[in-house]
Design an enzyme around this catalytic site. Sequence first.
Site, PDB file in Angstrom:
ATOM      1  CG  ASP A  10     -62.004 -59.209 -42.008  1.00  0.00           C
ATOM      2  OD1 ASP A  10     -62.347 -60.233 -41.383  1.00  0.00           O
ATOM      3  OD2 ASP A  10     -61.091 -58.470 -41.625  1.00  0.00           O
ATOM      4  CE  LYS A  32     -58.355 -61.817 -38.667  1.00  0.00           C
ATOM      5  NZ  LYS A  32     -59.787 -61.676 -38.360  1.00  0.00           N
ATOM      6  CG  ASP A  59     -60.324 -63.341 -35.290  1.00  0.00           C
ATOM      7  OD1 ASP A  59     -60.305 -63.415 -34.053  1.00  0.00           O
ATOM      8  OD2 ASP A  59     -60.304 -62.263 -35.918  1.00  0.00           O
ATOM      9  CE  LYS A  61     -61.158 -60.362 -32.387  1.00  0.00           C
ATOM     10  NZ  LYS A  61     -61.462 -60.526 -33.823  1.00  0.00           N
ATOM     11  CG  ASP A  64     -71.202 -67.530 -23.433  1.00  0.00           C
ATOM     12  OD1 ASP A  64     -71.653 -67.532 -22.266  1.00  0.00           O
ATOM     13  OD2 ASP A  64     -71.935 -67.473 -24.433  1.00  0.00           O
ATOM     14  CB  THR A 122     -55.399 -53.653 -32.756  1.00  0.00           C
ATOM     15  OG1 THR A 122     -56.266 -54.463 -33.553  1.00  0.00           O
ATOM     16  CG2 THR A 122     -54.224 -54.483 -32.313  1.00  0.00           C
ATOM     17  NE  ARG A 214     -59.951 -52.552 -42.407  1.00  0.00           N
ATOM     18  CZ  ARG A 214     -60.350 -51.882 -41.319  1.00  0.00           C
ATOM     19  NH1 ARG A 214     -61.390 -51.072 -41.389  1.00  0.00           N
ATOM     20  NH2 ARG A 214     -59.711 -52.024 -40.178  1.00  0.00           N
TER      21      ARG A 214
END
Length: 238
Positions: A10, A32, A59, A61, A64, A122, A214
Site C-alpha cells: 500500500d 499485493k 486486489d 475488488k 459493477d 475486515t 502496515r
Amino acid sequence: MNNSLIIALDFANGNEVKQFLQPFAGKELFVKVGMELYYQEGPSIIHLLKEAGHQIFLDLKLHDIPNTVKSAMRGLAKLECDLVNVHAAGGREMMQAALEGLEAGTSAGRKRPDCIAVTQLTSTSEEQMNREQLIPGSLMDSVLHYASLTKEAGLDGVVCSAWEAGAIREKLGPDFYTVTPGIRMVSDHIGDQKRVATPEFARNTGVTSIVVGRSITRSADPLKSYEQWMEAWKGVTI
Ligand code: C5P
C-alpha cells in the site's frame, strides 16, 4: 497460494515500492497491489514486480454490472497475476461473469488467475453491517452466506477475517481458499481494522494465506519485521 504471507504494497507510487523492496533483493515474495498503487502506476507496476520474480495478488475488488466486470477481467487476465478479486455483494451472476472474463483473457496453455471474493471487509463491524448495509443478523452469518454464494459461482475462495475462516473451512472444505487481512501482532496498532487476529490464531484456525500491510510496510526495519512475521506465521524459526 497455500500458506503464503502476502505483503500489501500500500504505497503511493512505484518509487516507494522500489525503495521498500530494496532490502528484499533476491527474495521471491507474494505481494499485493491494491487500488492505491494500481490507480497511480497501472500495468507497469505489475510488469516490474513480475520481472523481479514475485507472485502477485491484484486486489482491485471489482464490483459493477456483470458485463463490465467480465470485460475488465478479460483485460486484467493479460497481466498474468496469480490472484484477483471481486466483491461477493455484486452477486452470483457478476462473479460468474468475472470468471468468464478471466478465462477469455488467459492465453492458451496458461492457468487463469485464481479469483476470490471479498465477503465483509475486515474494517466492517457487525453493528455497522446491521445499521449501514441493513443486513440483519450476525456478521458470521453474512460472511458464511457470501462464502457459499462465492463457491456456488465457481470462484476459488474468499477474503474474510481469521475469525470466520474456520467456519468457512468447515462448511465449504479445505480446498476453498480463505485469505485473511486484518492480521496483527499483539503489540501492533490496529488502525482502521476491526476484526483483527494474530498470525498464530490464523495458522491454528487453518486460513490459506494471510495479508499483512502496515505492520511490515511501515516498520523501521521491514526485512526484519517480515522475517519475524514469517516465523510467527509458519510457527518455526526461519
Ligand atoms: O495494513 P493492513 O495490514 O491493515 O493491510 C490490509 C490490506 O488488506 C489492505 O491493503 C486492505 O486494502 C486489504 N484488505 C482488507 N480487508 C479486506 C480486503 C482487503 O483489509 N476485506
